[in-house]
Scaffold this motif. Structure first.
Motif, short mmCIF file in Angstrom:
data_model
loop_
_atom_site.label_atom_id
_atom_site.label_comp_id
_atom_site.label_asym_id
_atom_site.label_seq_id
_atom_site.Cartn_x
_atom_site.Cartn_y
_atom_site.Cartn_z
N ILE A 153 18.09 -17.77 76.55
CA ILE A 153 18.45 -16.39 76.83
C ILE A 153 19.84 -16.34 77.48
N GLU A 173 15.38 -10.34 73.03
CA GLU A 173 15.98 -11.65 72.75
C GLU A 173 14.91 -12.74 72.67
N LYS A 174 13.90 -12.66 73.53
CA LYS A 174 12.85 -13.66 73.53
C LYS A 174 12.04 -13.62 72.23
#
Length: 156
Positions: free
Chosen positions: A6, A59-60
């Motif tokens: 991240i 994003e994860k």
């Protein structure tokens, strides 16, 4: 899930500034940050202080490309608002800028959000058998059947 780590806050800020220059040919001169309290959206543009907040869950779950899309979408709001043009989702200026910059109109739906909305509780009346489907828990000591006023029981 993506294997990329991240982005840190300085990396996110640098990415936003670079995307602003690349796609809009204008500088982004405010702050971008993560906001983990966002649940139903990929990001948001704050009218009051011109900052941008990004949901880190995007994003994860979907990776860097989806974050780039969210940032470009929020930059459309940002630049149009700064210029005094139509920055809202329904405005023609906004839709045209989305198309021009190849920005997504919506972000992908979060998996974590989908799972929480699927949990449906089923209650049945013990007297007439009427079924009730609810997302939230019902206090069976307090509420009764709307048809016959019988006792409700969870039947999942």
């Amino acid at each position: 899930m993506q294997n990329e780590p991240i982005l840190t806050i300085p990396e996110l800020q640098a990415l936003t500034e670079a995307l602003s220059m690349q796609w809009f040919h204008k500088p982004f001169q405010h702050v971008v940050s993560y906001n983990s309290r966002l649940r139903t959206t990929g990001g948001r543009y704050m009218l009051s202080d011109h900052s941008i907040e990004v949901n880190p869950q995007i994003e994860k779950e979907f990776g860097r490309d989806e974050v780039v899309g969210v940032i470009k979408h929020e930059l459309c709001h940002y630049h149009l608002h700064i210029e005094g043009r139509g920055y809202k989702h329904g405005d023609s200026d906004f839709k045209a800028l989305l198309k021009k910059t190849n920005s997504p109109r919506f972000c992908k739906s979060l998996k974590s959000r989908k799972l929480s909305s699927r949990s449906i509780r089923i209650y049945s009346c013990m007297q007439c058998g009427l079924r009730y489907e609810r997302k939230r828990r019902v206090d069976t000591q307090r509420y009764r059947c709307g048809k016959c006023h019988g006792v409700l029981k969870e039947t999942k």
